[in-house]
Motif scaffolding. Structure first.
Motif, PDB file in Angstrom:
ATOM      1  N   LYS A  66      28.821  15.876 107.009  1.00 31.86           N
ATOM      2  CA  LYS A  66      29.242  14.786 107.471  1.00 31.86           C
ATOM      3  C   LYS A  66      28.324  13.629 106.637  1.00 31.86           C
ATOM      4  CE  LYS A  66      29.160  15.167 112.826  1.00 31.86           C
ATOM      5  NZ  LYS A  66      28.516  15.348 113.678  1.00 31.86           N
ATOM      6  N   LYS A  67      27.141  14.221 106.397  1.00 31.63           N
ATOM      7  CA  LYS A  67      26.499  12.758 104.763  1.00 31.63           C
ATOM      8  C   LYS A  67      27.371  13.184 104.036  1.00 31.63           C
ATOM      9  CE  LYS A  67      22.292  12.135 103.032  1.00 31.63           C
ATOM     10  NZ  LYS A  67      20.797  12.959 102.486  1.00 31.63           N
ATOM     11  N   GLU A  68      27.585  14.262 103.547  1.00 31.38           N
ATOM     12  CA  GLU A  68      28.697  14.017 102.346  1.00 31.38           C
ATOM     13  C   GLU A  68      29.933  13.485 102.671  1.00 31.38           C
ATOM     14  OE1 GLU A  68      27.814  15.969  99.527  1.00 31.38           O
ATOM     15  OE2 GLU A  68      25.813  14.991  99.838  1.00 31.38           O
ATOM     16  N   GLN A  69      30.449  13.474 103.337  1.00 32.47           N
ATOM     17  CA  GLN A  69      32.093  13.430 104.167  1.00 32.47           C
ATOM     18  C   GLN A  69      31.941  11.217 103.980  1.00 32.47           C
ATOM     19  OE1 GLN A  69      33.271  13.305 108.027  1.00 32.47           O
ATOM     20  NE2 GLN A  69      35.040  12.832 107.647  1.00 32.47           N
ATOM     21  N   LYS A  70      31.245  11.035 104.528  1.00 28.58           N
ATOM     22  CA  LYS A  70      30.062   9.573 104.641  1.00 28.58           C
ATOM     23  C   LYS A  70      30.353   9.179 102.986  1.00 28.58           C
ATOM     24  CE  LYS A  70      27.021   6.359 106.367  1.00 28.58           C
ATOM     25  NZ  LYS A  70      26.143   5.933 107.174  1.00 28.58           N
ATOM     26  N   GLU A  71      29.090   9.531 102.276  1.00 30.52           N
ATOM     27  CA  GLU A  71      29.188   9.050 100.648  1.00 30.52           C
ATOM     28  C   GLU A  71      29.775   9.321  99.974  1.00 30.52           C
ATOM     29  OE1 GLU A  71      26.055  11.420  99.332  1.00 30.52           O
ATOM     30  OE2 GLU A  71      24.042  11.043 100.719  1.00 30.52           O
ATOM     31  N   ALA A  72      30.624  10.531 100.182  1.00 35.38           N
ATOM     32  CA  ALA A  72      32.711   9.907  99.662  1.00 35.38           C
ATOM     33  C   ALA A  72      33.177   9.248 100.112  1.00 35.38           C
ATOM     34  CB  ALA A  72      33.466  11.712  99.986  1.00 35.38           C
ATOM     35  N   GLU A  74      32.473   6.451 101.335  1.00 32.48           N
ATOM     36  CA  GLU A  74      32.629   4.919 100.979  1.00 32.48           C
ATOM     37  C   GLU A  74      32.389   4.424  98.951  1.00 32.48           C
ATOM     38  OE1 GLU A  74      27.958   5.733 101.346  1.00 32.48           O
ATOM     39  OE2 GLU A  74      28.395   4.375 103.707  1.00 32.48           O
ATOM     40  N   GLU A  75      31.847   5.950  98.772  1.00 26.40           N
ATOM     41  CA  GLU A  75      32.574   6.096  96.621  1.00 26.40           C
ATOM     42  C   GLU A  75      34.198   4.828  96.965  1.00 26.40           C
ATOM     43  OE1 GLU A  75      31.593   9.390  94.852  1.00 26.40           O
ATOM     44  OE2 GLU A  75      29.658   9.640  95.368  1.00 26.40           O
ATOM     45  N   VAL A  76      35.096   5.841  98.318  1.00 21.24           N
ATOM     46  CA  VAL A  76      36.466   6.083  97.682  1.00 21.24           C
ATOM     47  C   VAL A  76      36.573   4.433  97.607  1.00 21.24           C
ATOM     48  CG1 VAL A  76      38.982   6.467  98.696  1.00 21.24           C
ATOM     49  CG2 VAL A  76      37.219   8.275  98.323  1.00 21.24           C
ATOM     50  N   ALA A  78      34.985   1.453  98.181  1.00 22.24           N
ATOM     51  CA  ALA A  78      34.276   1.266  96.827  1.00 22.24           C
ATOM     52  C   ALA A  78      35.110   0.690  95.923  1.00 22.24           C
ATOM     53  CB  ALA A  78      33.198   1.618  95.868  1.00 22.24           C
ATOM     54  N   ASP A  79      35.589   2.120  95.044  1.00 22.19           N
ATOM     55  CA  ASP A  79      36.843   2.424  93.884  1.00 22.19           C
ATOM     56  C   ASP A  79      37.983   1.520  94.802  1.00 22.19           C
ATOM     57  OD1 ASP A  79      34.761   4.216  93.062  1.00 22.19           O
ATOM     58  OD2 ASP A  79      35.919   5.665  93.330  1.00 22.19           O
ATOM     59  N   THR A  80      38.336   1.771  95.415  1.00 21.43           N
ATOM     60  CA  THR A  80      39.561   1.073  95.945  1.00 21.43           C
ATOM     61  C   THR A  80      39.154  -0.750  95.636  1.00 21.43           C
ATOM     62  OG1 THR A  80      39.860   2.972  97.238  1.00 21.43           O
ATOM     63  CG2 THR A  80      41.349  -0.073  97.965  1.00 21.43           C
ATOM     64  N   VAL A  81      38.322  -1.020  96.096  1.00 19.24           N
ATOM     65  CA  VAL A  81      38.199  -2.470  95.995  1.00 19.24           C
ATOM     66  C   VAL A  81      38.029  -2.862  94.432  1.00 19.24           C
ATOM     67  CG1 VAL A  81      36.471  -4.690  97.021  1.00 19.24           C
ATOM     68  CG2 VAL A  81      36.756  -2.552  98.764  1.00 19.24           C
ATOM     69  N   ILE A  82      37.242  -2.433  94.025  1.00 23.72           N
ATOM     70  CA  ILE A  82      37.337  -2.780  92.481  1.00 23.72           C
ATOM     71  C   ILE A  82      38.327  -2.633  92.209  1.00 23.72           C
ATOM     72  CG2 ILE A  82      36.565  -2.005  90.620  1.00 23.72           C
ATOM     73  CD1 ILE A  82      34.170  -1.093  91.635  1.00 23.72           C
ATOM     74  N   GLU A  83      39.403  -1.423  92.399  1.00 21.27           N
ATOM     75  CA  GLU A  83      40.878  -2.046  91.614  1.00 21.27           C
ATOM     76  C   GLU A  83      41.508  -3.002  92.007  1.00 21.27           C
ATOM     77  OE1 GLU A  83      42.118   2.492  92.266  1.00 21.27           O
ATOM     78  OE2 GLU A  83      41.060   3.201  91.264  1.00 21.27           O
ATOM     79  N   GLU A  84      41.233  -3.433  93.428  1.00 25.65           N
ATOM     80  CA  GLU A  84      42.553  -4.003  93.854  1.00 25.65           C
ATOM     81  C   GLU A  84      42.243  -5.841  93.688  1.00 25.65           C
ATOM     82  OE1 GLU A  84      42.711  -3.644  98.127  1.00 25.65           O
ATOM     83  OE2 GLU A  84      43.993  -1.458  97.837  1.00 25.65           O
ATOM     84  N   MET A  85      40.087  -6.097  92.985  1.00 22.81           N
ATOM     85  CA  MET A  85      40.350  -6.920  92.679  1.00 22.81           C
ATOM     86  C   MET A  85      40.850  -7.922  91.441  1.00 22.81           C
ATOM     87  SD  MET A  85      36.160  -6.627  92.550  1.00 22.81           S
ATOM     88  CE  MET A  85      36.272  -8.490  92.239  1.00 22.81           C
ATOM     89  N   PRO A  86      41.319  -9.067  91.142  1.00 20.19           N
ATOM     90  CA  PRO A  86      42.565  -9.847  90.340  1.00 20.19           C
ATOM     91  C   PRO A  86      41.620  -9.211  89.109  1.00 20.19           C
ATOM     92  CG  PRO A  86      41.839 -11.166  92.119  1.00 20.19           C
ATOM     93  CD  PRO A  86      41.509  -9.856  93.012  1.00 20.19           C
TER      94      PRO A  86
END
Length: 90
Positions: A66-72, A74-76, A78-86
């Protein structure tokens, strides 16, 4: 939890009934029967102890997963937010 308690209670009642039936219908001497019952109870105690240890290990593995899933996740996220920033214009 109630199913677990019910299963343990059923197992305990079944063990007692089986032991009583064995005592009443056995052709062995009382001393032999007591020795057999002691050996059987030792096996049951060992089995229960092993199941308990395996349950604890399983619980720990599930918590880790569960901890590993949560961290993964969160990483996904964060990556999605960065990719979608203008992109900034120069």
């Amino acid at each position: 939890m109630s199913k677990k308690k019910s299963a343990i209670t059923g197992f305990a009642i079944g063990t007692v009934v089986t032991a009583a039936a064995t005592l009443l219908s056995t052709p062995k001497a009382g001393k032999e029967v007591r020795q057999d019952l002691k050996k059987g109870m030792d096996k049951v105690k060992t089995s229960i102890s092993n199941v308990k240890k395996e349950g604890i290990l399983l619980k720990d593995r599930i918590s880790f997963a569960k901890k590993e899933q949560k961290e993964a996740m969160e990483e996904v996220a964060a990556d999605t937010v960065i990719e979608e920033m203008p992109k900034e214009k120069k």
